[in-house]
Design an enzyme around this catalytic site. Structure first.
Site, PDB file in Angstrom:
ATOM      1  N   SER A  55       0.841  -1.192   0.000  1.00 20.03           N
ATOM      2  CA  SER A  55       0.000   0.000   0.000  1.00 20.03           C
ATOM      3  C   SER A  55       0.874   1.240   0.000  1.00 20.03           C
ATOM      4  CB  SER A  55      -0.879  -0.007   1.254  1.00 20.03           C
ATOM      5  OG  SER A  55      -1.535   1.231   1.426  1.00 20.03           O
ATOM      6  N   TYR A  68      -1.022  -0.340  10.407  1.00 19.65           N
ATOM      7  CA  TYR A  68      -1.207  -0.828   9.041  1.00 19.65           C
ATOM      8  C   TYR A  68      -0.029  -0.386   8.161  1.00 19.65           C
ATOM      9  CZ  TYR A  68      -3.352  -1.276   4.397  1.00 19.65           C
ATOM     10  OH  TYR A  68      -3.620  -1.594   3.086  1.00 19.65           O
TER      11      TYR A  68
END
Length: 195
Positions: A55, A68
């Site tokens: 990501s 995350y």
């Protein structure tokens, strides 16, 4: 290919050790285990592709998703390190840095929030992405758009791409700001970057 845990915003004070461990297990250790199982055979055959789906949050870590973003950064580091083991073969290891993507999980979350606020899902989807200042695309990325890059990077045509972190994040306003401009500016800008 490895793509696992969806982001869930939290303040750093509410993220428990168990949450950190779960994110690390899902986003990092799953890739470690999968590549441990498959990479040796690829190296023995002299051909193969390992593709991690990370990501842009692993590069530009959001304040409300440190857990995350940190694990997505570790995933990209894993890909880079494993690529070094492929020297002299036709095996490649690459990482795709996706931006805000309307995956099934994201779509379900958007629908739930929309229902709770008595809004149509498309209105909620537009509102959420409208608050995202890291993408120049100004819409969610469709999973097929990420899949197109995966298709290329998994093909024989990508043989010269190894150890790379490839962006599919809709253009990054963060990169633009670092280079000296802003994503919302209508005026052209120039930046001098010295090393």
């Amino acid at each position: 290919m490895s793509e696992r845990a969806a982001p869930s915003p939290s303040s750093k004070e509410t993220i428990t050790d168990d949450d950190w461990t779960r994110y690390f297990e899902v986003n990092v250790m799953s890739g470690v285990r999968l590549s441990r199982h498959l990479l040796g055979g690829m190296l023995a055959r002299g051909w193969g592709r390992v593709v991690f789906i990370s990501s842009e949050s692993g590069v530009n870590i959001p304040a409300d998703m440190v857990h995350y973003g940190t694990t997505k950064a570790a995933m990209a580091a894993l890909g880079s390190g494993l690529a070094k083991r492929t020297r002299g073969t036709a095996v490649t290891v690459n990482t795709i840095l996706g931006g805000p993507t309307c995956s099934d999980g994201v779509a379900a979350s958007v629908a739930a929030v929309a229902e709770a606020q008595s809004l149509p899902p498309e209105v909620m989807k537009g509102s959420i992405i409208g608050q995202n200042r890291t993408t120049l695309l100004e819409r969610f990325i469709e999973p097929d758009e990420i899949a197109s890059l995966v298709t290329y990077i998994a093909s024989p045509r990508s043989s010269a791409t190894n150890g790379a972190a490839l962006r599919a994040e809709g253009g990054s306003a963060h990169r633009d700001a670092v280079a000296g401009g802003t994503s919302r500016s209508k005026k052209p800008h120039a930046a001098l970057i010295a090393s």
